[in-house]
Motif scaffolding. Structure first.
Motif, PDB file in Angstrom:
ATOM      1  N   ALA A  16     -27.046 -16.361 -42.192  1.00  0.00           N
ATOM      2  CA  ALA A  16     -27.058 -15.144 -43.004  1.00  0.00           C
ATOM      3  C   ALA A  16     -25.932 -15.184 -44.027  1.00  0.00           C
ATOM      4  O   ALA A  16     -26.095 -14.760 -45.181  1.00  0.00           O
ATOM      5  CB  ALA A  16     -26.918 -13.913 -42.116  1.00  0.00           C
ATOM      6  N   ASP A  17     -24.773 -15.736 -43.633  1.00  0.00           N
ATOM      7  CA  ASP A  17     -23.649 -15.864 -44.571  1.00  0.00           C
ATOM      8  C   ASP A  17     -23.984 -16.845 -45.691  1.00  0.00           C
ATOM      9  O   ASP A  17     -23.636 -16.623 -46.852  1.00  0.00           O
ATOM     10  CB  ASP A  17     -22.399 -16.334 -43.819  1.00  0.00           C
ATOM     11  CG  ASP A  17     -21.944 -15.322 -42.778  1.00  0.00           C
ATOM     12  OD1 ASP A  17     -22.198 -14.128 -43.000  1.00  0.00           O
ATOM     13  OD2 ASP A  17     -21.358 -15.730 -41.765  1.00  0.00           O
ATOM     14  N   ILE A  18     -24.650 -17.936 -45.343  1.00  0.00           N
ATOM     15  CA  ILE A  18     -25.031 -18.930 -46.351  1.00  0.00           C
ATOM     16  C   ILE A  18     -26.000 -18.316 -47.357  1.00  0.00           C
ATOM     17  O   ILE A  18     -25.879 -18.532 -48.568  1.00  0.00           O
ATOM     18  CB  ILE A  18     -25.660 -20.172 -45.671  1.00  0.00           C
ATOM     19  CG1 ILE A  18     -24.599 -20.905 -44.848  1.00  0.00           C
ATOM     20  CG2 ILE A  18     -26.276 -21.106 -46.706  1.00  0.00           C
ATOM     21  CD1 ILE A  18     -25.135 -22.088 -44.073  1.00  0.00           C
ATOM     22  N   LEU A  19     -26.974 -17.541 -46.864  1.00  0.00           N
ATOM     23  CA  LEU A  19     -27.935 -16.888 -47.764  1.00  0.00           C
ATOM     24  C   LEU A  19     -27.227 -15.981 -48.761  1.00  0.00           C
ATOM     25  O   LEU A  19     -27.570 -15.952 -49.947  1.00  0.00           O
ATOM     26  CB  LEU A  19     -28.950 -16.073 -46.954  1.00  0.00           C
ATOM     27  CG  LEU A  19     -30.224 -16.775 -46.478  1.00  0.00           C
ATOM     28  CD1 LEU A  19     -31.118 -15.777 -45.756  1.00  0.00           C
ATOM     29  CD2 LEU A  19     -30.973 -17.417 -47.628  1.00  0.00           C
ATOM     30  N   ASP A  20     -26.238 -15.222 -48.283  1.00  0.00           N
ATOM     31  CA  ASP A  20     -25.493 -14.339 -49.181  1.00  0.00           C
ATOM     32  C   ASP A  20     -24.733 -15.140 -50.232  1.00  0.00           C
ATOM     33  O   ASP A  20     -24.641 -14.743 -51.397  1.00  0.00           O
ATOM     34  CB  ASP A  20     -24.530 -13.465 -48.377  1.00  0.00           C
ATOM     35  CG  ASP A  20     -25.260 -12.419 -47.547  1.00  0.00           C
ATOM     36  OD1 ASP A  20     -26.380 -12.029 -47.950  1.00  0.00           O
ATOM     37  OD2 ASP A  20     -24.723 -12.014 -46.501  1.00  0.00           O
TER      38      ASP A  20
ATOM     39  N   VAL B 197     -32.485 -23.804 -53.557  1.00  0.00           N
ATOM     40  CA  VAL B 197     -32.491 -22.347 -53.684  1.00  0.00           C
ATOM     41  C   VAL B 197     -31.288 -21.882 -54.494  1.00  0.00           C
ATOM     42  O   VAL B 197     -31.404 -20.993 -55.351  1.00  0.00           O
ATOM     43  CB  VAL B 197     -32.505 -21.690 -52.283  1.00  0.00           C
ATOM     44  CG1 VAL B 197     -32.290 -20.195 -52.392  1.00  0.00           C
ATOM     45  CG2 VAL B 197     -33.812 -21.989 -51.568  1.00  0.00           C
ATOM     46  N   ALA B 198     -30.126 -22.483 -54.230  1.00  0.00           N
ATOM     47  CA  ALA B 198     -28.917 -22.100 -54.970  1.00  0.00           C
ATOM     48  C   ALA B 198     -29.086 -22.364 -56.464  1.00  0.00           C
ATOM     49  O   ALA B 198     -28.687 -21.534 -57.300  1.00  0.00           O
ATOM     50  CB  ALA B 198     -27.717 -22.871 -54.420  1.00  0.00           C
ATOM     51  N   ARG B 199     -29.679 -23.492 -56.833  1.00  0.00           N
ATOM     52  CA  ARG B 199     -29.885 -23.798 -58.251  1.00  0.00           C
ATOM     53  C   ARG B 199     -30.864 -22.822 -58.902  1.00  0.00           C
ATOM     54  O   ARG B 199     -30.647 -22.357 -60.024  1.00  0.00           O
ATOM     55  CB  ARG B 199     -30.384 -25.240 -58.398  1.00  0.00           C
ATOM     56  CG  ARG B 199     -29.309 -26.294 -58.165  1.00  0.00           C
ATOM     57  CD  ARG B 199     -29.787 -27.665 -58.603  1.00  0.00           C
ATOM     58  NE  ARG B 199     -30.853 -28.150 -57.744  1.00  0.00           N
ATOM     59  CZ  ARG B 199     -30.666 -28.868 -56.638  1.00  0.00           C
ATOM     60  NH1 ARG B 199     -29.428 -29.184 -56.264  1.00  0.00           N
ATOM     61  NH2 ARG B 199     -31.685 -29.287 -55.919  1.00  0.00           N
ATOM     62  N   ILE B 200     -31.973 -22.500 -58.193  1.00  0.00           N
ATOM     63  CA  ILE B 200     -32.946 -21.560 -58.745  1.00  0.00           C
ATOM     64  C   ILE B 200     -32.334 -20.176 -58.893  1.00  0.00           C
ATOM     65  O   ILE B 200     -32.638 -19.443 -59.845  1.00  0.00           O
ATOM     66  CB  ILE B 200     -34.198 -21.501 -57.834  1.00  0.00           C
ATOM     67  CG1 ILE B 200     -34.925 -22.849 -57.857  1.00  0.00           C
ATOM     68  CG2 ILE B 200     -35.155 -20.397 -58.287  1.00  0.00           C
ATOM     69  CD1 ILE B 200     -36.096 -22.937 -56.903  1.00  0.00           C
ATOM     70  N   ASN B 201     -31.417 -19.822 -57.998  1.00  0.00           N
ATOM     71  CA  ASN B 201     -30.753 -18.515 -58.057  1.00  0.00           C
ATOM     72  C   ASN B 201     -29.622 -18.480 -59.079  1.00  0.00           C
ATOM     73  O   ASN B 201     -28.906 -17.477 -59.190  1.00  0.00           O
ATOM     74  CB  ASN B 201     -30.206 -18.135 -56.681  1.00  0.00           C
ATOM     75  CG  ASN B 201     -31.288 -17.577 -55.768  1.00  0.00           C
ATOM     76  OD1 ASN B 201     -32.372 -17.223 -56.225  1.00  0.00           O
ATOM     77  ND2 ASN B 201     -31.003 -17.503 -54.484  1.00  0.00           N
ATOM     78  N   GLY B 202     -29.423 -19.585 -59.818  1.00  0.00           N
ATOM     79  CA  GLY B 202     -28.400 -19.609 -60.853  1.00  0.00           C
ATOM     80  C   GLY B 202     -27.003 -19.838 -60.337  1.00  0.00           C
ATOM     81  O   GLY B 202     -26.025 -19.437 -60.975  1.00  0.00           O
ATOM     82  N   LYS B 203     -26.869 -20.498 -59.186  1.00  0.00           N
ATOM     83  CA  LYS B 203     -25.559 -20.791 -58.615  1.00  0.00           C
ATOM     84  C   LYS B 203     -25.440 -22.294 -58.332  1.00  0.00           C
ATOM     85  O   LYS B 203     -25.291 -22.715 -57.180  1.00  0.00           O
ATOM     86  CB  LYS B 203     -25.338 -19.983 -57.338  1.00  0.00           C
ATOM     87  CG  LYS B 203     -25.299 -18.474 -57.581  1.00  0.00           C
ATOM     88  CD  LYS B 203     -25.007 -17.709 -56.323  1.00  0.00           C
ATOM     89  CE  LYS B 203     -24.920 -16.215 -56.602  1.00  0.00           C
ATOM     90  NZ  LYS B 203     -23.741 -15.858 -57.434  1.00  0.00           N
ATOM     91  N   PRO B 204     -25.509 -23.120 -59.375  1.00  0.00           N
ATOM     92  CA  PRO B 204     -25.456 -24.572 -59.170  1.00  0.00           C
ATOM     93  C   PRO B 204     -24.133 -25.058 -58.601  1.00  0.00           C
ATOM     94  O   PRO B 204     -24.081 -26.082 -57.913  1.00  0.00           O
ATOM     95  CB  PRO B 204     -25.690 -25.131 -60.588  1.00  0.00           C
ATOM     96  CG  PRO B 204     -25.278 -24.032 -61.508  1.00  0.00           C
ATOM     97  CD  PRO B 204     -25.617 -22.766 -60.801  1.00  0.00           C
TER      98      PRO B 204
END
Length: 577
Positions: free
Chosen positions: A4-8, A307-314
């Motif tokens: 859950a922390d990683i998802l956030d 997922v991180a890249r698609i969410n704009g957090k590369p």
């Protein structure tokens, strides 16, 4: 809960989650069509015995001569039933011309013939094509003595859904949610389309059974893929909004069925689009939770970085390493080395309580829902209109459920929806049959509450079972729903004993389930459990705390009572002095 922390960290409910949930929810527009399709493909048109060809020509010829239409002339051949309508399953052995109330001899028969012997239909049936052009009922003459075969086709389909819940639920915990979902799309598209070309009733039932299996695979795996990629705080809203696709799908079904009144065309229309869903489903990301717990951490890491890249957090895609991931989920990884079976759903106290309560809730929700939704022709209005109304009422019902799920919690919402639906079903027993509008309104409200209950139980079950055995638990619990949906049509036969008996059974089951729902743990704003140990620690401790708090309150009340008695004694002593 480390994941859950990683998802956030990688964006919470970001761009990926929005696309992911949308693509998973779109097929829901046609999932309602699969479960409720029997209302239209197996609709029963008005019908009566076919009269011999020679006589039929004479009827048409003499109808014009006598100034009567064809239907009035049929009174000489078809007896009337108790409702002053043409009988559906019998005809006169000899034409009864005197029933036309005319002194004119027709085709050489005397006007006062009074032989009223009847016989079963010998030359098949003539069907009214006004509401349906063709259904499996009219194609294979599933009327009169073969009438039970109509309901059997739906029971067989639900049997397939039941088998799919058992088979695909276990397989997806072993092979992954994404793989089984992709296969389920393909199976539904292929076999659902093949159903439209069934040459016989037997072939139709076989294809429907296999299609039902794939429906379970789609529903169960889509729910898990949504839940396991969504942050804790977003689950309620996403779960409810996703259910609106199913609701809107009921209204789409009515429109498509109205446009395509041939069952074969309708079957293709609601199944062929799954080929499109199959093609784009390769974009889905496998559940990283499931990958880690199945010792495929490197693949899980690639999915998280994607997922991180698609969410704009590369930048976070580079910071999250294999060591970071495994350190966050160390306890879960250790527990994943064990092999879990259905037995583990009942082995420990809290898991056993959850599983038993969910079995009852799933069974009764489905039992009441399909008891109300699968016999729309009984309402005496257009089947297409009543389907739209049944779908439309779900919107306010689910919005109400969303508010309740967000503020009151899952347990109260689940139990309340079931009990309210039961009260409405019971109320309908006391409404006279003449007040058809009132009866229909109550049925629509009851169906709305059972739909809200379905919305809640899908979300609730996904939150209660741990990741390591979530799909097995979903399949096990929803198995009871399939049994309920199979039993619902059979209960309608009880109205021959007592008209109110089916409603009593449906409502009674909903009351029992509502009571059981209040024994489930609350999951509002609670992180998803990943292991059975998480479940036992979380809710066994919660129960113990509640028990301890109750004991403290009882001790405090006892002290207050003793203090009050002491004060009374002192006051009594002073008064005596």
């Amino acid at each position: 809960m480390g994941f859950a922390d990683i998802l956030d960290e990688i964006g919470g409910f970001g761009r990926f989650q929005m696309i992911h949930v949308t693509l998973l929810s779109i097929p829901g527009l046609l999932m309602a069509s699969q479960n409720l399709l029997n209302n239209f493909t197996a609709g029963t048109p008005g019908h009566h015995c076919t009269i011999p060809n020679g006589t039929s020509l004479a009827v048409s010829y003499n109808a014009s001569a006598l100034g009567l239409d064809d239907r009035e002339m049929l009174r000489a051949f078809i007896p009337m039933d108790a409702g002053s309508k043409l009988a559906k399953c019998t005809r006169f052995t000899e034409a009864q011309w005197h029933l036309l109330r005319t002194n004119v001899n027709v085709t050489g028969m005397p006007a006062n013939l009074t032989d009223t012997e009847t016989e079963p239909c010998q030359d098949g049936w003539t069907y009214d094509r006004t509401e349906f052009l063709a259904t499996i009922v009219s194609e294979w003459d599933l009327v009169c003595t073969l009438r039970p075969l109509k309901q059997m086709s739906q029971t067989i389909y639900m049997g397939g859904v039941l088998a799919g819940a058992i088979i695909f639920g276990g397989l997806s915990d072993k092979f992954g949610r994404r793989a089984l979902l992709i296969w389920s799309y393909f199976q539904l598209a292929t076999l659902g389309t093949c159903t439209a070309f069934s040459p016989s009733y037997l072939a139709y039932c076989i294809f429907r059974f296999l299609t039902g299996m794939s429906v379970s695979g789609v529903i169960l795996n889509a729910v898990s893929l949504k839940v396991e990629w969504i942050p804790t705080k977003s689950r309620t809203v996403v779960g409810t909004i996703s259910s609106f696709f199913f609701t809107f799908g009921q209204m789409i079904l009515a429109g498509v069925a109205y446009s395509l009144r041939d069952w074969r065309k309708l079957q293709v229309a609601v199944c062929a689009p799954f080929f499109i869903f199959f093609l784009y489903s390769w974009w889905y990301s496998e559940s990283a939770r499931w990958l880690v717990l199945n010792r495929r951490s490197e693949e899980a890491l690639r999915q998280i970085q994607r997922v991180a890249r698609i969410n704009g957090k590369p930048e976070l895609a580079e910071k999250i390493t294999l060591e970071v991931l495994e350190s966050h989920m160390h306890k879960e990884v250790q527990s994943s080395k064990a092999i879990y079976t259905v037995y583990d759903l009942l082995r420990t106290p809290v898991m056993r309580r959850i599983s038993v309560c969910l079995m009852v809730v799933w069974f009764s929700t489905s039992f009441a829902y399909y008891g109300l939704a699968m016999d729309l022709q009984k309402f005496g209005v257009s089947i297409y209109l009543i389907q739209v109304i049944f779908g439309a009422v779900d919107f306010p019902a689910k919005l109400l459920a969303l508010a309740s799920l967000s503020f009151l919690g899952r347990r109260i919402t689940q139990g309340t929806c079931l009990i309210l639906s039961a009260l409405i079903i019971f109320a309908n027993i006391f409404v006279p049959t003449e007040l058809q509008t009132v009866r229909t309104t109550l049925a629509v409200l009851g169906k709305g509450f059972t739909s809200a209950s379905f919305t809640c139980v899908y979300l609730f079950t996904g939150e209660l079972y741990p990741t390591i055995i979530r799909q097995t638990g979903m399949g096990f619990s929803s198995t009871m729903a399939r049994i309920g949906s199979m039993a619902a049509p059979a209960v309608l036969i009880l109205d021959e004993i007592l008209p109110a008996l089916p409603s009593i059974v449906y409502g009674g089951a909903a009351v029992v389930a509502g009571i059981f729902a209040f024994f489930l743990p609350e999951t509002l704003n609670v992180p998803l459990p990943d292991t059975i140990e998480d479940v036992e620690e979380k809710w066994a401790t919660q129960k113990a705390s509640e028990k301890k708090q109750t004991e403290k309150e009882m001790v405090a009340l006892q002290e207050v009572k003793e203090n009050a008695e002491t004060e009374d004694s002192k006051a009594t002593g002073l008064n005596a002095l």
